[in-house]
Design an enzyme around this catalytic site. Structure first.
Site, PDB file in Angstrom:
ATOM      1  N   ASP A 162     -27.256 -36.260   3.799  1.00 60.90           N
ATOM      2  CA  ASP A 162     -25.868 -36.031   4.221  1.00 60.90           C
ATOM      3  C   ASP A 162     -25.561 -34.554   4.396  1.00 60.90           C
ATOM      4  OD1 ASP A 162     -23.450 -37.002   5.119  1.00 60.90           O
ATOM      5  OD2 ASP A 162     -22.552 -37.151   3.126  1.00 60.90           O
ATOM      6  N   LYS A 164     -24.231 -31.373   6.073  1.00 62.99           N
ATOM      7  CA  LYS A 164     -23.193 -31.004   7.038  1.00 62.99           C
ATOM      8  C   LYS A 164     -22.350 -29.916   6.386  1.00 62.99           C
ATOM      9  CE  LYS A 164     -20.300 -34.926   5.569  1.00 62.99           C
ATOM     10  NZ  LYS A 164     -19.545 -36.114   6.032  1.00 62.99           N
ATOM     11  N   ASN A 167     -20.273 -30.500   3.185  1.00 57.37           N
ATOM     12  CA  ASN A 167     -20.942 -30.725   1.899  1.00 57.37           C
ATOM     13  C   ASN A 167     -21.625 -29.480   1.359  1.00 57.37           C
ATOM     14  OD1 ASN A 167     -20.083 -33.348   1.854  1.00 57.37           O
ATOM     15  ND2 ASN A 167     -22.016 -34.225   2.558  1.00 57.37           N
ATOM     16  N   ASP A 180     -22.094 -33.282  -3.060  1.00 56.77           N
ATOM     17  CA  ASP A 180     -21.935 -34.664  -2.598  1.00 56.77           C
ATOM     18  C   ASP A 180     -23.280 -35.345  -2.371  1.00 56.77           C
ATOM     19  OD1 ASP A 180     -21.113 -37.107  -1.688  1.00 56.77           O
ATOM     20  OD2 ASP A 180     -19.544 -36.309  -0.402  1.00 56.77           O
ATOM     21  N   THR A 197     -23.844 -38.926   8.519  1.00 54.91           N
ATOM     22  CA  THR A 197     -22.755 -38.553   9.416  1.00 54.91           C
ATOM     23  C   THR A 197     -23.279 -38.595  10.847  1.00 54.91           C
ATOM     24  OG1 THR A 197     -21.737 -37.180   7.703  1.00 54.91           O
ATOM     25  CG2 THR A 197     -21.130 -36.711   9.982  1.00 54.91           C
TER      26      THR A 197
END
Length: 362
Positions: A162, A164, A167, A180, A197
């Site tokens: 994840d 991005k 985060n 996260d 995502t």
């Protein structure tokens, strides 16, 4: 300066495949024993589908922490039991300067609690949105720290899934903390769950094929592109996942490359976003060594960077300990008044790693 990309929401998760049988590394940090009455809840730092994150202050050492509160019923109904347990188990194993620390967990009849670092500089997403895009050296600094964090996770057979700007948090000294870990899991070989995502998904995830830790390196390529241009490579003004996934599967040849991109930056993005995982940087014979040795990173002193000896390009404006002004303001809705209340506990056995703690004062 505002940009026209809203914060990305993670995708819905399909049922996770059984985790591979591997021996988990032993936790490096002694797990603390906490209860609600150990903390003074200050304000809400963020909200999500399962609960919220609060800024809190310890009554014992007076330090500030972030407590992630998850409603057990919502976690169960949205089939996130395994992901929630994975997040706790993964963070217990990890200790790295560029990854958020988990200090302890507990639960009551209705909620799960995760005591973590308070990282006061806010999200890299916010800084990027304000800047519109980063100069090449700034993007390189953040990308290099992320690469060190990913390499550490992969050395423990942990896949993150994840990456991005939302985060990646900024510490008081401007260095990053990857946060996260809701999609992270121990993965010694391959897995297949469709999660993440949309803009950051590797082609093999989109095609619902089995994949390995190299999807994190693919996401690093997307992150570098977004930091340098202000938007992800396949971004559309009007979100359409079918068109987005078609572009992702076509690969980097479909990307419109901004003219301001350095040639070396373009090259490393192409090599990280390689559609064939067997040819993707980070996933070949030399592993992460190919990433670290790329000419775009030539001037990076990796040892000094890992030791946080290089001054960050941006120092968050923080007035003192507990300053949460870098985070958006959320209505508290008296949520904390509902924590720790007695009641039926229908789901506690699903979260065996979260110990029970009473609300009585020590």
């Amino acid at each position: 300066m505002e940009r026209n990309k809203p914060k990305e929401e993670p995708m819905e998760i399909l049922a996770e495949d059984p985790p591979p049988v591997v021996e988990r590394p032993k936790p490096r940090r002694t797990k603390g024993h906490y209860r609600l009455t150990d903390f003074i809840i200050q304000r809400t730092l963020g909200t999500g589908s399962f609960g919220r994150v609060h800024l809190v202050r310890s009554k014992h050492n007076l330090l500030f922490y972030a407590i992630k509160v998850l409603n057990k019923e919502r976690v169960v109904k949205m089939k996130q039991i395994e992901h929630t347990n994975n997040e706790m188990q993964v963070l217990e194993q990890v200790q790295h300067p560029f990854i958020i620390n988990l200090w302890g967990t507990f639960q009551d009849a209705a909620n799960l609690y995760m005591v973590m670092d308070f990282v006061p500089g806010g999200e890299l997403f916010t800084l990027l949105r304000r800047s519109n895009r980063f100069p090449d050296p700034v993007a390189k600094f953040y990308a290099a720290e992320v690469a060190l964090a990913l390499n550490h996770l992969h050395s423990l057979d942990i896949i993150y899934r994840d990456l991005k700007p939302e985060n990646i948090l900024l510490s008081a000294d401007g260095h990053i903390k990857v946060a996260d870990f809701g999609f992270a899991k121990v993965c010694a070989t391959t897995t297949w769950t469709l999660c993440g995502t949309p803009d950051y998904l590797a082609p093999e995830i989109v095609n619902q094929q089995r994949y390995n830790k190299s999807v994190d390196w693919y996401a690093l390529g997307v992150l570098i592109f977004e930091m340098l241009s202000g938007l992800p490579p396949y971004h559309q003004a009007e979100p359409n996942h079918m068109i987005l996934y078609e572009r992702i599967t076509r690969g980097p040849t479909y990307i419109r490359w901004p003219t301001q991109f350095d040639q070396k930056a373009t090259d490393i993005i192409r090599k990280l976003m390689e559609s064939d995982p067997s040819k993707r940087y980070g996933n070949m014979q030399h592993g992460a060594g190919d990433v670290f040795a790329h000419p775009w990173f030539r001037e990076v002193d990796w040892a000094k960077l890992a030791g946080r000896e290089i001054t960050a390009p941006y120092l968050p404006r923080i007035s003192g300990d507990g300053d949460a002004s870098a985070f958006e303001k959320y209505p508290d809705d008296h949520a904390a008044d509902m924590y720790g209340l007695p009641g039926p506990d229908l789901y506690g056995e699903a979260f065996p790693g979260f110990e029970y703690a009473t609300t009585e004062t020590v």
